[in-house]
Design a protein around this motif. Structure first.
Motif, PDB file in Angstrom:
ATOM      1  N   PRO A  82       0.824  -1.219   0.000  1.00  0.00           N
ATOM      2  CA  PRO A  82       0.000   0.000   0.000  1.00  0.00           C
ATOM      3  C   PRO A  82       0.853   1.262   0.000  1.00  0.00           C
ATOM      4  O   PRO A  82       0.405   2.314  -0.422  1.00  0.00           O
ATOM      5  N   ARG A  83       2.092   1.138   0.444  1.00  0.00           N
ATOM      6  CA  ARG A  83       2.950   2.320   0.517  1.00  0.00           C
ATOM      7  C   ARG A  83       3.208   2.914  -0.864  1.00  0.00           C
ATOM      8  O   ARG A  83       3.421   4.114  -1.000  1.00  0.00           O
ATOM      9  N   ASP A  84       3.206   2.051  -1.894  1.00  0.00           N
ATOM     10  CA  ASP A  84       3.443   2.567  -3.244  1.00  0.00           C
ATOM     11  C   ASP A  84       2.445   3.639  -3.619  1.00  0.00           C
ATOM     12  O   ASP A  84       2.732   4.547  -4.382  1.00  0.00           O
ATOM     13  N   LEU A  85       1.242   3.487  -3.099  1.00  0.00           N
ATOM     14  CA  LEU A  85       0.161   4.384  -3.484  1.00  0.00           C
ATOM     15  C   LEU A  85       0.305   5.746  -2.814  1.00  0.00           C
ATOM     16  O   LEU A  85      -0.262   6.731  -3.279  1.00  0.00           O
ATOM     17  N   LEU A  86       1.037   5.786  -1.720  1.00  0.00           N
ATOM     18  CA  LEU A  86       1.112   7.013  -0.934  1.00  0.00           C
ATOM     19  C   LEU A  86       2.356   7.785  -1.347  1.00  0.00           C
ATOM     20  O   LEU A  86       3.448   7.239  -1.375  1.00  0.00           O
ATOM     21  N   CYS A  87       2.169   9.062  -1.684  1.00  0.00           N
ATOM     22  CA  CYS A  87       3.319   9.788  -2.206  1.00  0.00           C
ATOM     23  C   CYS A  87       3.592  11.083  -1.453  1.00  0.00           C
ATOM     24  O   CYS A  87       4.559  11.754  -1.743  1.00  0.00           O
ATOM     25  N   SER A  88       2.770  11.467  -0.501  1.00  0.00           N
ATOM     26  CA  SER A  88       3.013  12.733   0.198  1.00  0.00           C
ATOM     27  C   SER A  88       3.685  12.452   1.539  1.00  0.00           C
ATOM     28  O   SER A  88       3.788  11.311   1.959  1.00  0.00           O
ATOM     29  N   ASP A  89       4.082  13.540   2.229  1.00  0.00           N
ATOM     30  CA  ASP A  89       4.784  13.280   3.472  1.00  0.00           C
ATOM     31  C   ASP A  89       3.947  13.518   4.723  1.00  0.00           C
ATOM     32  O   ASP A  89       4.446  13.356   5.826  1.00  0.00           O
ATOM     33  N   THR A  90       2.687  13.898   4.562  1.00  0.00           N
ATOM     34  CA  THR A  90       1.800  13.877   5.729  1.00  0.00           C
ATOM     35  C   THR A  90       0.454  13.299   5.303  1.00  0.00           C
ATOM     36  O   THR A  90       0.134  13.262   4.110  1.00  0.00           O
ATOM     37  N   VAL A  91      -0.298  12.863   6.289  1.00  0.00           N
ATOM     38  CA  VAL A  91      -1.616  12.307   5.997  1.00  0.00           C
ATOM     39  C   VAL A  91      -2.511  13.365   5.366  1.00  0.00           C
ATOM     40  O   VAL A  91      -3.246  13.107   4.401  1.00  0.00           O
ATOM     41  N   ALA A  92      -2.428  14.614   5.874  1.00  0.00           N
ATOM     42  CA  ALA A  92      -3.289  15.680   5.356  1.00  0.00           C
ATOM     43  C   ALA A  92      -2.981  15.948   3.885  1.00  0.00           C
ATOM     44  O   ALA A  92      -3.895  16.061   3.050  1.00  0.00           O
ATOM     45  N   ALA A  93      -1.671  16.021   3.550  1.00  0.00           N
ATOM     46  CA  ALA A  93      -1.292  16.290   2.164  1.00  0.00           C
ATOM     47  C   ALA A  93      -1.750  15.148   1.256  1.00  0.00           C
ATOM     48  O   ALA A  93      -2.196  15.370   0.132  1.00  0.00           O
ATOM     49  N   ASP A 143      -8.084   7.702  14.979  1.00  0.00           N
ATOM     50  CA  ASP A 143      -7.154   8.554  15.707  1.00  0.00           C
ATOM     51  C   ASP A 143      -5.823   8.704  14.986  1.00  0.00           C
ATOM     52  O   ASP A 143      -4.777   8.284  15.467  1.00  0.00           O
ATOM     53  N   VAL A 144      -5.862   9.281  13.798  1.00  0.00           N
ATOM     54  CA  VAL A 144      -4.609   9.568  13.109  1.00  0.00           C
ATOM     55  C   VAL A 144      -4.503  11.070  12.924  1.00  0.00           C
ATOM     56  O   VAL A 144      -5.419  11.711  12.429  1.00  0.00           O
ATOM     57  N   ALA A 145      -3.356  11.615  13.363  1.00  0.00           N
ATOM     58  CA  ALA A 145      -3.158  13.064  13.271  1.00  0.00           C
ATOM     59  C   ALA A 145      -2.812  13.448  11.842  1.00  0.00           C
ATOM     60  O   ALA A 145      -2.235  12.653  11.096  1.00  0.00           O
ATOM     61  N   ASP A 146      -3.185  14.682  11.471  1.00  0.00           N
ATOM     62  CA  ASP A 146      -2.934  15.184  10.126  1.00  0.00           C
ATOM     63  C   ASP A 146      -1.460  15.172   9.764  1.00  0.00           C
ATOM     64  O   ASP A 146      -1.091  14.963   8.618  1.00  0.00           O
ATOM     65  N   ALA A 147      -0.599  15.457  10.763  1.00  0.00           N
ATOM     66  CA  ALA A 147       0.808  15.691  10.452  1.00  0.00           C
ATOM     67  C   ALA A 147       1.628  14.402  10.411  1.00  0.00           C
ATOM     68  O   ALA A 147       2.819  14.451  10.154  1.00  0.00           O
ATOM     69  N   THR A 148       0.980  13.251  10.638  1.00  0.00           N
ATOM     70  CA  THR A 148       1.737  11.992  10.650  1.00  0.00           C
ATOM     71  C   THR A 148       2.304  11.688   9.270  1.00  0.00           C
ATOM     72  O   THR A 148       1.631  11.892   8.258  1.00  0.00           O
ATOM     73  N   HIS A 149       3.536  11.192   9.236  1.00  0.00           N
ATOM     74  CA  HIS A 149       4.108  10.747   7.968  1.00  0.00           C
ATOM     75  C   HIS A 149       3.573   9.350   7.672  1.00  0.00           C
ATOM     76  O   HIS A 149       3.567   8.502   8.568  1.00  0.00           O
ATOM     77  N   PRO A 150       3.118   9.103   6.435  1.00  0.00           N
ATOM     78  CA  PRO A 150       2.568   7.773   6.131  1.00  0.00           C
ATOM     79  C   PRO A 150       3.528   6.636   6.493  1.00  0.00           C
ATOM     80  O   PRO A 150       3.099   5.548   6.855  1.00  0.00           O
ATOM     81  N   ARG A 151       4.846   6.907   6.427  1.00  0.00           N
ATOM     82  CA  ARG A 151       5.797   5.851   6.741  1.00  0.00           C
ATOM     83  C   ARG A 151       5.735   5.445   8.221  1.00  0.00           C
ATOM     84  O   ARG A 151       6.079   4.323   8.578  1.00  0.00           O
ATOM     85  N   ASP A 152       5.336   6.397   9.093  1.00  0.00           N
ATOM     86  CA  ASP A 152       5.310   6.094  10.517  1.00  0.00           C
ATOM     87  C   ASP A 152       4.043   5.358  10.950  1.00  0.00           C
ATOM     88  O   ASP A 152       3.902   4.999  12.115  1.00  0.00           O
ATOM     89  N   SER A 204     -13.164  15.206   1.255  1.00  0.00           N
ATOM     90  CA  SER A 204     -13.839  13.902   1.211  1.00  0.00           C
ATOM     91  C   SER A 204     -12.913  12.795   1.681  1.00  0.00           C
ATOM     92  O   SER A 204     -13.337  11.887   2.400  1.00  0.00           O
ATOM     93  N   CYS A 205     -11.648  12.861   1.250  1.00  0.00           N
ATOM     94  CA  CYS A 205     -10.730  11.794   1.620  1.00  0.00           C
ATOM     95  C   CYS A 205     -10.476  11.821   3.124  1.00  0.00           C
ATOM     96  O   CYS A 205     -10.461  10.787   3.780  1.00  0.00           O
ATOM     97  N   ARG A 206     -10.310  13.030   3.657  1.00  0.00           N
ATOM     98  CA  ARG A 206     -10.041  13.133   5.087  1.00  0.00           C
ATOM     99  C   ARG A 206     -11.191  12.541   5.909  1.00  0.00           C
ATOM    100  O   ARG A 206     -10.975  11.888   6.912  1.00  0.00           O
ATOM    101  N   GLU A 207     -12.433  12.774   5.440  1.00  0.00           N
ATOM    102  CA  GLU A 207     -13.582  12.195   6.150  1.00  0.00           C
ATOM    103  C   GLU A 207     -13.517  10.675   6.140  1.00  0.00           C
ATOM    104  O   GLU A 207     -13.777  10.027   7.154  1.00  0.00           O
ATOM    105  N   LEU A 208     -13.137  10.112   4.976  1.00  0.00           N
ATOM    106  CA  LEU A 208     -13.016   8.657   4.898  1.00  0.00           C
ATOM    107  C   LEU A 208     -11.934   8.160   5.842  1.00  0.00           C
ATOM    108  O   LEU A 208     -12.096   7.153   6.525  1.00  0.00           O
TER     109      LEU A 208
END
Lengths: 565, 386
Positions: free
Chosen positions: A402-413, A439-448, A428-432
């Motif tokens: 699934p990591r391949d699909l994620l390309c930004s450095d925060t969840v919000a981005a 309980d995931v913060a906006d600033a979390t890096h997808p890698r973490d 819309s995506c944030r609501e999903l």
């Protein structure tokens, strides 16, 4: 042989220690299974045995770890190489050379073992692991199970007295997993090797363990004991243990065989109750039969978010029609004459051994692979002729990684990018994400994020475009039981809202819990296609544990039995 | 029957160095001639051997890539000759391009202008020589397993060899990464072409490569890479002195040799040669002594057997014969234009290069299960190729 004395590990920058006050002794010749939910420091503990923690990963290790009397504080990993053999989670990251035979010899070359001895041991190991046919093959051409066996073989040749394995069977199909476990069993019995391994799929390994070391929660002390005792109270347990807890069997049986011998009264009690449908078939749903799955809570918010009215969906036209699909890669026919239909609200599990063509089929459904013959229609569209931007509104694939699909450095981005890609309303995506991962913060890096959280994020990204057809490739790799149950709940909710879902998986328990239909691929052809119970119950490798215990009647999951009692 | 080449296995694998010597021999021969017929013969010889003895390993595809590279070089040479002109005097003007007037300081450079047949033929011969050279090197790449070549390095250079091997296994995984991330872009509904796509894929690919290299380093460390044998301090110091001293002597010697033609005169040669020779000997001794620190042994190294001698010898023989048979026919004139002829003796001298196609072990059938093709015509084709 391995001794942990009051060991704590803190990584730099992390607040809490990953391991705290671990005391563990593994005597020589034992097979010890390290169990626990994800994120409790299993990998850290394993890497501390071979000295990679802390010599290679950094961080601070307090206490003392000794292996065969050697303290890892004073011995670097390379100086422990002759006593400890380590295979990490990803065998591909383990290989240094390019062919099987060289890989088996590599460790011995580093240790300076005599050429005649090396030759003899390579031959022995090739036989022991059944790799003789593959000796000259480039590693890049091997299947997952073969790679795992080569990785184990490559650490066996220096004759280490301790073997440390991190999830050796997670990426493997049931048959290949059996193969690997049989080898481990043989090493422990014949050579007296000490084995310490971590594994999420307890149903595959727990019966082989002499003892289980359980890390119940991050920072909690290790619980060590005989498997049956530890499993009776463990937060992670295989379905057979779940059945035993339900039926009140004491001590807990760990194998299907033991459970069957105890199950006669239970079978009698269940003889008259009708087998509830594990997942209601699309639009004939007897709601009472849904069992205790997590589908109900997930349905509300997701249905609202996806603005999909369950009542309006049932149009008879299938979402996906595949007819006589053929795909070739060079001269190899990866798929041949494959037929598949998926109706709205239907969940289909694609199963089959590694390399059977499951991922290729999913690739063809989203247009990444061009068919050599036959047709694929998703909502009437031909995927490989449709622009990606248009296609994602009709079919979405969550890839194996699934990591391949994620390309930004925060969840919000990531969410903003997903909204832009899908042309959806901002937010819309944030609501999903909030619905799937509360309980995931906006600033979390997808890698973490943990594996399960990353999968949920990728799923949210894919769902942002609101595709009616959802495809998942091997979604439970690296997930613990809790994350798997959450995923099953979410997928059940999505199916109830009218999504068609196709999942390629090796996980028979997941298929039993979710799928209406199972399609088995072998060698690029469909060899079985039918309702889950019909296909899996009779199959020795694809039957879930509950079905094996309660055969011949088609009970598939613990939840079903619970609902019937 | 006994003389027929055996099927290739690990135990009778031809030493990678033998293939390289053979190919370098052909390349030396190619560099000595501009006769297009002779060059074509050399390329044909190398191509025949590659077709007969290449395996289906990934590096075996290098030959096709090198052929394409050679053709590209040839084409580039022609284009430059047309655009920039050539000092070759010629009378057959084919076409006159508009000439770009250049300022005074750029005198001697011409852009556009007359294009003569002579200059084109000269450029063609010259480009063909370069292309033939490249194709010969490509043949070595296709036939010799690069990893095995690096494994033949002396013990003290082992670390460098491993770095090379790891780097080589890295390239294919990097390509796979790019493909995977491009498909992931497609899954998000983005286009997979364009500069932006490349940039957006590039960073995660590099990240992945970095992560993987850390993982490989951890695995190598845990498997005993870099274990050293205890070496007495005196030996260590001696190694350092020998290596450094040797390199220093080589530098002085080379300086002497290079200046010999100029102001240094005879004196340069006088101290240059012995200095360089002694320096090389010292440095080699240092390397050998340095190898003592490494505890490592070698698993089934390639042996240099009779077949390796024959393969390497055939290439060197071609080089030696072409060098010895130097004649004007090797350099067909372009002013005046004349059709190049095929000189008999040099052409015969190239033919020993075919020997490897008969003596080198035959690559076996691939171990991978091959599906039976449904089309019988295909099947016979396949046998012909294999």
């Amino acid at each position: 042989m391995i001794r942990f004395e009051n060991v704590s590990v803190v990584y730099e920058g992390a607040g809490a220690p990953v391991l705290r006050g671990v005391d563990l002794t593994v005597p020589e010749g034992e097979l010890v299974l390290l169990a626990g939910p994800s994120g409790v420091g299993k990998s850290t503990l394993l890497n501390a045995v071979c000295g990679l923690v802390p010599h290679f990963t950094g961080g601070t290790l307090r206490g003392r770890v000794t292996v065969d009397g050697r303290d890892t504080r004073t011995h670097r990993p390379r100086e422990l190489a002759d006593v400890v053999g380590t295979v990490g989670q990803d065998p591909s990251a383990h290989f240094v050379t390019d062919t099987v035979e060289d890989e088996l010899a590599y460790g011995m070359e580093s240790l300076g073992i005599e050429p005649q001895v090396m030759r003899r041991r390579v031959e022995e190991t090739l036989d022991l692991l059944g790799l003789a046919e593959l000796r000259d093959r480039p590693i890049a051409t091997l299947s997952g199970g073969q790679r795992q066996r080569v990785a184990i073989g490559s650490v066996l040749t220096p004759h280490p007295r301790v073997l440390v394995l991190d999830e050796p069977t997670s990426a493997l199909d049931p048959a290949a997993a059996e193969e690997v476990l049989a080898v481990l069993q043989r090493l422990v019995h014949d050579l007296g090797t000490t084995v310490l391994m971590a594994e999420h799929r307890l149903e595959r390994v727990v019966q082989y363990a002499d003892r289980v070391a359980l890390l119940p929660a991050p920072g909690a002390p290790v619980v060590v004991g005989p498997p049956a005792e530890v499993m009776a109270h463990s937060p992670v347990y295989p379905p057979v243990v779940g059945l035993a807890r339900l039926a009140g069997w004491e001590p807990v049986p760990l194998t299907v065989r033991d459970a069957r011998r105890r199950a006669a009264p239970l079978r009698e009690r269940l003889a008259d109750s009708p087998v509830p449908v594990p997942v209601p078939a699309p639009f004939s749903a007897p709601v009472a039969a849904q069992g205790s799955g997590g589908g109900v809570p997930a349905r509300g918010p997701l249905a609202r978010l996806l603005r999909r009215n369950p009542a309006s969906v049932p149009d008879a036209a299938p979402l996906l029609t595949v007819e006589r699909l053929a795909v070739r890669r060079g001269r190899v026919e990866a798929l041949r004459a494959v037929d598949l239909r998926v109706a709205p609200g239907e969940t289909v599990a694609l199963m089959g051994r590694n390399g059977a063509g499951k991922s290729t089929l999913l690739g063809a459904l989203v247009g990444m692979v061009e068919p050599a013959g036959g047709t694929v229609r998703v909502h009437g569209l031909e995927p490989h002729r449709t622009a990606p931007k248009e296609l994602i509104r009709h079919a979405g694939l969550v890839p194996q990684e699934p990591r391949d699909l994620l390309c930004s450095d925060t969840v919000a981005a990531e969410c903003r990018a997903a909204d832009a890609d899908a042309g959806a309303a901002p937010g819309s995506c944030r609501e999903l994400v909030s619905a799937l991962l509360p309980d995931v913060a906006d600033a979390t890096h997808p890698r973490d994020l943990s594996e399960g959280q990353r999968l949920a994020l990728a799923l949210a990204v894919v769902l942002t475009a609101r595709p009616p057809l959802l495809l998942l490739d091997e979604p439970t790799r690296g997930l613990d039981y809790a994350a798997k149950a959450r995923l099953a709940g979410v997928l059940r909710g999505l199916a109830a809202e009218g999504h068609g879902i196709v999942l390629a998986t090796h996980d028979v328990e997941l298929a039993a819990e979710l799928a209406h239909r199972v399609v088995i691929l072998a060698d690029g052809e469909v060899v079985a296609d039918g309702p889950t119970a019909d296909v899996v119950v009779s199959s020795p490798s694809f039957a879930p544990q509950v079905a094996k215990v309660l055969a011949p009647r088609p009970w598939l999951t613990v939840a079903q039995v619970e609902a019937a009692l | 029957m006994r003389l027929r080449a055996p099927e290739a296995r690990r135990s009778n694998a031809l030493h990678a160095g033998a293939w390289w010597l053979w190919a370098l021999g052909l390349a030396v021969a190619a560099s000595r001639t501009t006769n297009p017929l002779l060059l074509g013969l050399l390329v044909a010889v190398s191509g025949y051997v590659v077709a007969a003895r290449r395996t289906d390993a990934p590096w075996a595809r290098a030959y096709g890539a090198f052929v394409k590279l050679g053709l590209a070089v040839l084409l580039l040479r022609l284009v430059f000759s047309v655009l920039l002109g050539s000092p070759i005097p010629g009378s057959h003007v084919l076409v006159t391009l508009p000439e770009v007037p250049l300022p005074d300081w750029a005198r001697g450079i011409r852009l556009g202008g007359r294009v003569t047949a002579e200059q084109l033929v000269f450029a063609l011969y010259d480009g063909a020589r370069l292309a033939a050279l490249l194709i010969c090197v490509g043949a070595a790449n296709a036939l010799a397993n690069p990893a095995r070549l690096l494994k033949s390095l002396p013990g003290a250079l082992y670390e460098a060899g491993v770095a090379g091997v790891v780097a080589m296994t890295f390239a294919p995984t990097l390509v796979a990464d790019v493909l995977r991330l491009r498909t992931a872009r497609r899954l998000r509904g983005r286009s997979t072409g364009g500069v932006r796509a490349v940039l957006q894929v590039g960073l995660p690919v590099l990240e992945g490569a970095l992560e993987r290299s850390v993982a490989v380093a951890a695995s190598m460390d845990a498997r005993g890479f870099g274990r050293t044998a205890p070496v007495p301090a005196a030996v260590r110091r001696l190694t350092a002195v020998l290596t450094l001293g040797g390199l220093f002597a080589v530098v002085i010697g080379v300086y002497g040799l290079l200046t010999a033609g100029g102001t240094g005169g005879e004196a340069g040669i006088g101290y240059g040669l012995p200095c360089a020779a002694a320096g090389t000997a010292l440095a080699l001794a240092g390397l050998r002594l340095g190898g003592r620190r490494s505890v490592r042994t070698r698993y089934r190294p390639d042996r240099w057997g009779v077949r390796a001698w024959l393969v390497a010898g055939s290439g060197l023989l071609v080089a030696a014969l072409v060098l010895a048979l130097d004649s004007p026919a090797l350099h067909p004139g372009v002013v005046p234009l004349e059709a190049p002829g095929l000189p008999l003796w040099p052409a015969l001298a190239v033919l020993p290069g075919l020997l490897p196609a008969f003596v080198a072990p035959v690559p076996g059938q691939p171990a991978a299960p091959v599906r039976v093709p449904r089309n019988p015509v295909r099947a016979s084709e396949k046998e012909a190729v294999g």
